[in-house]
Design a protein around this motif. Structure first.
Motif, short mmCIF file in Angstrom:
data_model
loop_
_atom_site.label_atom_id
_atom_site.label_comp_id
_atom_site.label_asym_id
_atom_site.label_seq_id
_atom_site.Cartn_x
_atom_site.Cartn_y
_atom_site.Cartn_z
N ALA A 1 0.83 -1.21 0.00
CA ALA A 1 0.00 0.00 0.00
C ALA A 1 0.87 1.26 0.00
CB ALA A 1 -0.93 0.00 1.21
N GLY A 2 1.98 1.22 0.71
CA GLY A 2 2.85 2.38 0.80
C GLY A 2 3.69 2.63 -0.44
N SER A 3 3.89 1.63 -1.28
CA SER A 3 4.74 1.81 -2.45
C SER A 3 3.97 1.98 -3.76
CB SER A 3 5.70 0.62 -2.60
OG SER A 3 4.99 -0.57 -2.93
N ALA A 4 2.67 1.74 -3.75
CA ALA A 4 1.88 1.79 -4.99
C ALA A 4 1.98 3.13 -5.69
CB ALA A 4 0.42 1.44 -4.71
N SER A 5 1.94 4.24 -4.95
CA SER A 5 2.00 5.56 -5.60
C SER A 5 3.35 5.79 -6.27
CB SER A 5 1.68 6.68 -4.60
OG SER A 5 2.66 6.72 -3.59
N PHE A 6 4.43 5.30 -5.67
CA PHE A 6 5.76 5.40 -6.29
C PHE A 6 5.75 4.72 -7.66
CE2 PHE A 6 9.74 3.14 -7.17
CZ PHE A 6 10.61 4.21 -7.32
N TYR A 7 5.23 3.51 -7.70
CA TYR A 7 5.22 2.76 -8.96
C TYR A 7 4.26 3.39 -9.99
CZ TYR A 7 8.08 -0.70 -6.65
OH TYR A 7 9.10 -1.32 -6.00
N ARG A 8 3.16 3.92 -9.52
CA ARG A 8 2.25 4.62 -10.46
C ARG A 8 2.93 5.84 -11.06
NH1 ARG A 8 -2.19 3.11 -6.63
NH2 ARG A 8 -3.31 1.47 -7.73
N ARG A 9 3.66 6.60 -10.24
CA ARG A 9 4.39 7.76 -10.77
C ARG A 9 5.45 7.32 -11.78
NH1 ARG A 9 4.71 9.08 -5.37
NH2 ARG A 9 6.98 8.81 -5.38
N ALA A 10 5.94 6.12 -11.65
CA ALA A 10 6.95 5.59 -12.56
C ALA A 10 6.33 5.00 -13.83
CB ALA A 10 7.79 4.53 -11.85
N GLY A 11 5.01 5.03 -13.95
CA GLY A 11 4.37 4.57 -15.17
C GLY A 11 3.62 3.26 -15.09
N PHE A 12 3.67 2.58 -13.95
CA PHE A 12 2.91 1.35 -13.80
C PHE A 12 1.43 1.70 -13.72
CE2 PHE A 12 7.05 -0.01 -12.63
CZ PHE A 12 7.11 -1.38 -12.85
N ARG A 13 0.61 0.81 -14.21
CA ARG A 13 -0.84 1.04 -14.17
C ARG A 13 -1.53 -0.20 -13.60
NH1 ARG A 13 0.44 -1.13 -18.76
NH2 ARG A 13 -1.01 -2.30 -20.04
N PRO A 14 -2.71 -0.02 -13.05
CA PRO A 14 -3.43 -1.18 -12.49
C PRO A 14 -3.72 -2.23 -13.56
CG PRO A 14 -4.41 0.88 -11.75
CD PRO A 14 -3.41 1.23 -12.82
N ALA A 15 -3.64 -3.47 -13.14
CA ALA A 15 -3.94 -4.59 -14.04
C ALA A 15 -4.62 -5.68 -13.22
CB ALA A 15 -2.67 -5.12 -14.69
N GLY A 16 -5.76 -5.36 -12.70
CA GLY A 16 -6.44 -6.30 -11.82
C GLY A 16 -6.20 -5.89 -10.38
N GLU A 17 -6.83 -6.59 -9.48
CA GLU A 17 -6.74 -6.25 -8.07
C GLU A 17 -5.36 -6.56 -7.51
OE1 GLU A 17 -9.13 -7.35 -4.05
OE2 GLU A 17 -10.22 -7.23 -5.92
N GLY A 18 -4.68 -5.52 -7.00
CA GLY A 18 -3.40 -5.70 -6.33
C GLY A 18 -2.22 -5.91 -7.24
N LEU A 19 -2.38 -5.75 -8.54
CA LEU A 19 -1.29 -5.97 -9.48
C LEU A 19 -1.12 -4.76 -10.36
CD1 LEU A 19 0.73 -8.14 -10.53
CD2 LEU A 19 -1.01 -8.76 -12.21
N LEU A 20 0.12 -4.35 -10.57
CA LEU A 20 0.44 -3.26 -11.48
C LEU A 20 1.36 -3.79 -12.56
CD1 LEU A 20 1.27 -0.42 -8.94
CD2 LEU A 20 -0.88 -0.78 -10.15
#
Length: 189
Positions: A164-183
């Motif tokens: 939960a604490g790292s999801a925003s970092f990865y989203r800023r890096a270009g990762f996008r949601p791909a189902g529940e709990g997976l980027l």
């Protein structure tokens, strides 16, 4: 190449060094030399010590597990053939370097089917940086090295299950949601 890929994948919006290749990078922060490089079997003891230190830092106390280092080394021997590992370090050539962060990438190859050969996929795992270096761009440098490696290996996608604490970092890096709990991220840009 890494700068362009970083910008295309959103990595330029995450603090850290401007470029890193699949092998790593070097930069300075707070008067310290920092570097990210590919880890190998000579780093197993240091990586185990770093993993323990990171967990104890998060727990706020020592964690009693006298067999941990041996278990880590056994895990490394099993996983090393199918994972690539990077280590972040602070220090100097003269004084030596101390591990401050790490990340690894598991490569899977899909089963071929008629009309299509198995595509390669990368799965990020076990990314961690010591608290004193969280603002130094270490996480970005580790991730940039992994993305460059993934691109070089021809991975169709790069996946992770962030905390939960790292999801925003990865989203800023270009990762996008791909189902529940997976980027996921297309490392090709």
């Amino acid at each position: 190449m890494a700068e362009t890929a970083g910008a295309a994948n959103g990595l330029s919006s995450v603090p850290g060094p401007d470029a890193a290749g699949p092998g790593g990078s070097e930069w300075e922060y707070g008067g310290r030399q920092l570097r990210v490089r590919v880890a190998d079997e000579r780093d197993v003891t240091a990586l185990a010590r770093l993993r323990r230190q990171w967990l104890e830092e998060r727990a706020g106390r020592p964690v009693a597990d006298p067999g941990f280092e041996e278990a880590f080394a056994a895990w490394w021997r099993v996983e090393q053939p199918r994972r690539a590992f990077w280590i972040a370090e602070a220090g100097s050539e003269r004084a030596g370097f101390t591990p401050i962060g790490s990340i690894n990438l598991l490569e899977t190859v899909q089963m071929p089917r008629p009309g299509s050969r198995g595509a390669r996929t990368g799965q990020l795992g076990n990314a961690f940086v010591l608290r004193a270096f969280t603002e130094a761009g270490v996480a970005r440098a580790l991730l940039t090295a992994v993305v460059a490696h993934s691109r070089d290996r021809g991975h169709r996608r790069l996946m992770l299950a962030p905390t939960a604490g790292s999801a925003s970092f990865y989203r800023r890096a270009g990762f996008r949601p791909a189902g529940e709990g997976l980027l996921v991220l297309d490392p090709r840009g």
